[in-house]
Design a protein around this motif. Structure first.
Motif, short mmCIF file in Angstrom:
data_model
loop_
_atom_site.label_atom_id
_atom_site.label_comp_id
_atom_site.label_asym_id
_atom_site.label_seq_id
_atom_site.Cartn_x
_atom_site.Cartn_y
_atom_site.Cartn_z
N ASP A 83 0.80 -1.22 0.00
CA ASP A 83 0.00 0.00 0.00
C ASP A 83 0.84 1.27 0.00
O ASP A 83 0.31 2.37 0.05
N LEU A 84 2.16 1.13 -0.03
CA LEU A 84 3.00 2.32 -0.20
C LEU A 84 2.86 2.89 -1.61
O LEU A 84 3.02 4.08 -1.84
N TRP A 85 2.59 2.02 -2.57
CA TRP A 85 2.53 2.45 -3.97
C TRP A 85 1.18 3.03 -4.34
O TRP A 85 1.09 3.88 -5.21
N VAL A 86 0.12 2.56 -3.72
CA VAL A 86 -1.23 3.04 -4.04
C VAL A 86 -2.03 3.21 -2.77
O VAL A 86 -1.76 2.56 -1.77
N SER A 87 -3.01 4.07 -2.83
CA SER A 87 -3.93 4.25 -1.71
C SER A 87 -5.10 3.28 -1.86
O SER A 87 -5.69 3.15 -2.92
N LYS A 88 -5.43 2.58 -0.79
CA LYS A 88 -6.55 1.64 -0.83
C LYS A 88 -7.88 2.36 -1.04
O LYS A 88 -8.85 1.76 -1.50
N LEU A 89 -7.92 3.65 -0.69
CA LEU A 89 -9.16 4.41 -0.80
C LEU A 89 -9.33 5.11 -2.14
O LEU A 89 -10.37 5.71 -2.41
N ALA A 90 -8.28 5.07 -2.98
CA ALA A 90 -8.29 5.86 -4.21
C ALA A 90 -9.44 5.50 -5.14
O ALA A 90 -9.98 6.37 -5.84
N ASN A 91 -9.83 4.24 -5.17
CA ASN A 91 -10.89 3.80 -6.10
C ASN A 91 -12.25 4.41 -5.78
O ASN A 91 -13.17 4.33 -6.59
N HIS A 92 -12.38 4.99 -4.60
CA HIS A 92 -13.67 5.57 -4.21
C HIS A 92 -13.82 7.02 -4.69
O HIS A 92 -14.84 7.65 -4.43
N PHE A 93 -12.80 7.56 -5.36
CA PHE A 93 -12.82 8.96 -5.75
C PHE A 93 -12.47 9.11 -7.23
O PHE A 93 -11.70 8.31 -7.77
N HIS A 94 -13.02 10.13 -7.86
CA HIS A 94 -12.69 10.40 -9.26
C HIS A 94 -12.90 11.88 -9.56
O HIS A 94 -13.64 12.57 -8.86
N GLY A 95 -12.23 12.34 -10.59
CA GLY A 95 -12.40 13.73 -11.01
C GLY A 95 -13.76 13.94 -11.66
O GLY A 95 -14.22 13.10 -12.44
N LYS A 434 -3.42 9.37 -7.11
CA LYS A 434 -2.15 8.67 -7.19
C LYS A 434 -1.27 9.14 -6.03
O LYS A 434 -1.31 10.30 -5.64
N ARG A 435 -0.47 8.24 -5.49
CA ARG A 435 0.28 8.51 -4.27
C ARG A 435 1.18 9.73 -4.42
O ARG A 435 2.01 9.81 -5.32
N THR A 436 1.00 10.71 -3.55
CA THR A 436 1.81 11.92 -3.51
C THR A 436 2.26 12.14 -2.07
O THR A 436 1.43 12.26 -1.17
N LYS A 468 1.69 10.51 8.68
CA LYS A 468 0.26 10.31 8.52
C LYS A 468 -0.39 11.65 8.21
O LYS A 468 -0.18 12.63 8.92
N GLY A 469 -1.18 11.67 7.14
CA GLY A 469 -1.77 12.93 6.70
C GLY A 469 -0.95 13.65 5.65
O GLY A 469 -1.34 14.71 5.17
N PHE A 470 0.18 13.06 5.28
CA PHE A 470 1.06 13.67 4.27
C PHE A 470 1.40 12.67 3.16
O PHE A 470 2.43 12.80 2.51
N MET A 471 0.53 11.68 2.96
CA MET A 471 0.82 10.59 2.03
C MET A 471 -0.09 10.59 0.81
O MET A 471 -0.11 9.63 0.05
N GLY A 472 -0.84 11.65 0.60
CA GLY A 472 -1.68 11.73 -0.59
C GLY A 472 -2.96 10.94 -0.51
O GLY A 472 -3.55 10.61 -1.53
N GLU A 473 -3.40 10.63 0.70
CA GLU A 473 -4.66 9.91 0.87
C GLU A 473 -5.84 10.87 0.63
O GLU A 473 -5.74 12.07 0.89
N PRO A 474 -6.98 10.35 0.15
CA PRO A 474 -8.17 11.20 0.03
C PRO A 474 -8.56 11.79 1.39
O PRO A 474 -8.36 11.17 2.43
N ASN A 475 -9.08 13.00 1.35
CA ASN A 475 -9.56 13.69 2.55
C ASN A 475 -8.46 14.06 3.54
O ASN A 475 -8.74 14.37 4.69
N GLU A 476 -7.19 14.02 3.11
CA GLU A 476 -6.12 14.47 4.00
C GLU A 476 -6.25 15.95 4.33
O GLU A 476 -6.02 16.37 5.45
N VAL A 477 -6.59 16.73 3.30
CA VAL A 477 -6.71 18.17 3.46
C VAL A 477 -8.19 18.54 3.43
O VAL A 477 -8.92 18.11 2.53
N ARG A 478 -8.62 19.31 4.37
CA ARG A 478 -10.02 19.70 4.43
C ARG A 478 -10.39 20.47 3.17
O ARG A 478 -9.63 21.34 2.72
#
Length: 580
Positions: A83-95, A434-436, A468-478
């Motif tokens: 899970d370092l390469w991808v976020s497990k939650l990423a599939n739940h979000f889209h542009g 994508k992981r940032t 934690k909170g700096f790994m490009g996960e969805p909802n990290e930033v309000r």
């Protein structure tokens, strides 16, 4: 008899003595020859030996490193968690950036005799923000937009025009439903219809600001050119204008074919070396360090070198470098970046693509990072001089190549929060999170300072906690925090429960319908997301380049006094470094 024996013994010495003397002469000759032989040439593939004086700047540094060899030991190998390469939650979000049904077409919105011209400012990504916002400004002013002019005179000294960097035909056609865009002003009888009237709007100008400041001049002159156009549009706009921003940035602005083709070659060459790769925007160039006012232990030499660069910006005063570093406003050193990534779990076998200009300290600064990650690449090592020849003389084209590779990487790591980092972070959020990774520089500073007092296992535990909170996960930033280009929350939708009644419409309340038949809502409309304490502290760094948000609340009144505040606070000399 005794005298005779002594005489006989004395007569037996001459031969050995002669041999001994000859041996001494041969030895002396060998020493002379060795001293005359030139030192062996350094192998180009091996790192240059570092002088002790440069390795350790002071006694405290010597002590820290001596202790570190006893306690703090980085393991040679290392494996990575998936899970370092991808976020497990990423599939739940889209542009999601489609216009609403109430958003008028360009034909209905545009007045036929109003033309807006834009002169961008800064490096590639700073100009990209200007181009994106220029389309929205034209929409606000009901004007036809002339393809923006790129900055060819500032610090970057790049003679490229818009068509050299971006696909201009695609840009014009893609936006045709939203804003009318033309390549140049129309002519009447062989002459351009009018001379542009130049003016400048303040930073973070709201729609009302454009209506009150620019529209009167536009109605009178018919052709307006806005100069130094970077970050000249408010961060917060109504939903349809924010979505227009996203359509411009993520769809209309496509790099020209030569850039895309070369960038794709670099990506494929990285993927041929390994299944996954990291792209690192190192941003450890002399101008960045000088502007930040940070100090990295290089003694008087460093102070003189960076101080000389800092004099370019007359109003830039840095009084406390240690305070800046404690507050997380300094880029990490290459070694610190490497230690952070190893602490997160990336192994020594990971391949890293480094997007960077001239690194301060050169190979000496990079040696520790390369020791931690030997598979170290750049566009210069992946491509031949012949392949890079069309780009080498143009800083924006070279930056565009790095942008393409960083965007195509599995993990993007940014070492500062400048324009390229912001633009890529927003783009990677829009296209599937994508992981940032952004260093939590405030917390990591104290950790790096005290790492000699802990084991590697303790260091790893703290790195993972702080990040934690700096790994490009969805909802990290309000939603709504930071620059919109970095956190385009209005344009990111979350998949909810499957639809019960699917209709033909593209838009639904709160979001879009995606291809899987799920209802999606705009992430920016979610009230549940609250920043952690670390994020609240870190947000100061988001506005390091500009610092407008502290005064954005005043713009709601639409009075001239608030706009004048920004005009007074601008520093033209300082603007040039607000770059990539």
């Amino acid at each position: 008899m005794a005298f005779q024996r002594r005489r006989q013994q004395h007569e037996r010495w001459p031969i050995p003595a002669a041999l001994f003397a000859a041996a001494l002469l041969v030895l002396a000759a060998l020493v002379l020859l060795v001293s005359l032989v030139p030192p062996p040439l350094e192998h180009p593939a091996l790192p240059k030996p570092r002088r002790p004086a440069l390795l350790f700047k002071n006694l405290a540094e010597v002590k820290r490193n001596v202790v570190a060899t006893e306690v703090f030991h980085v393991p040679g190998g290392g494996s990575m968690e998936n899970d370092l390469w991808v976020s497990k939650l990423a599939n739940h979000f889209h542009g999601c950036s489609n216009a609403s049904s109430g958003f008028a077409t360009a034909k209905a919105n545009t007045r036929s005799n109003l033309y807006l011209m834009i002169a961008t400012s800064g490096g590639l990504n700073q100009q990209r923000t200007g181009i994106t916002d220029a389309v929205v400004a034209a929409r606000i002013l009901n004007a036809t937009l002339v393809v923006p002019k790129l900055d060819q005179k500032s610090f970057w000294k790049d003679a490229s025009n818009f068509a050299d960097i971006f696909d201009v035909d695609w840009f014009v056609s893609f936006l045709s439903k939203d804003v009318k865009v033309i390549k140049e002003l129309p002519r009447n009888g062989g002459k351009v219809i009018g001379n542009p009237y130049s003016m400048r709007v303040p930073r973070k100008c709201t729609p009302r600001c454009y209506q009150t400041r620019v529209m009167p001049a536009l109605l009178k002159k018919h052709v307006i050119q806005l100069t130094k156009f970077d970050y000249r549009l408010a961060n917060k706009l109504e939903t349809d204008l924010q979505k227009l921003r996203c359509r411009v940035n993520y769809h209309a602005l496509k790099f020209a074919d030569p850039i895309l083709e070369m960038g794709e070659k670099l990506i494929q060459r990285m993927k041929a070396k390994s299944k996954h790769f990291i792209a690192l925007h190192l941003r450890f160039e002399p101008d960045m360090l000088a502007f930040s006012g940070c100090y990295y232990g290089g003694g008087e030499k460093e102070r003189k070198e960076l101080g000389a660069i800092r004099k370019r910006w007359k109003t830039l005063h840095i009084s406390n470098p240690d305070k800046e570093r404690r507050h997380g406003k300094c880029p990490l050193t290459p070694e610190e970046v490497g230690l952070m990534l190893r602490g997160l779990g990336f192994g020594a076998d990971v391949h890293i693509y480094v997007a960077s200009g001239e690194v301060y300290g050169g190979e000496e600064s990079l040696a520790s990072l390369k020791a931690l990650f030997p598979n170290f690449h750049s566009k210069e090592t992946l491509a031949s001089k012949e392949e890079l020849a069309p780009f080498l003389s143009f800083s924006s084209r070279m930056a565009a190549l790095d942008f393409v590779v960083c965007d195509g990487s599995d993990v993007f790591v940014t070492n500062n929060n400048g324009n390229m980092a912001r633009m890529l972070a927003g783009r990677r959020r829009y296209f599937g999170h994508k992981r940032t990774i952004r260093p939590n520089a405030r917390k990591l500073y104290s950790l790096f300072l005290n790492r000699s007092n802990m084991t590697w296992e303790e260091f790893v535990s703290k790195v993972r906690t702080y990040q934690k909170g700096f790994m490009g996960e969805p909802n990290e930033v309000r939603p709504g925090r930071g620059e919109f280009h970095e956190n385009p929350s209005t344009c990111i939708c979350e998949n909810n429960k499957p639809r019960v009644d699917s209709g033909p419409q593209d838009q639904v309340k709160g979001g879009n319908q995606n291809e899987k038949g799920h209802i999606s809502r705009n992430v920016g409309e979610s009230p549940e997301n609250h920043p952690s304490g670390d994020e609240e502290q870190e947000m100061d760094w988001l506005d390091f380049d500009y610092g407008e948000n502290a005064h954005m609340v005043n713009l709601a009144n639409g009075t001239g006094l608030e706009y004048n505040f920004f005009l007074r606070s601008e520093d033209p000399d300082l603007e040039e470094i607000l770059s990539d």
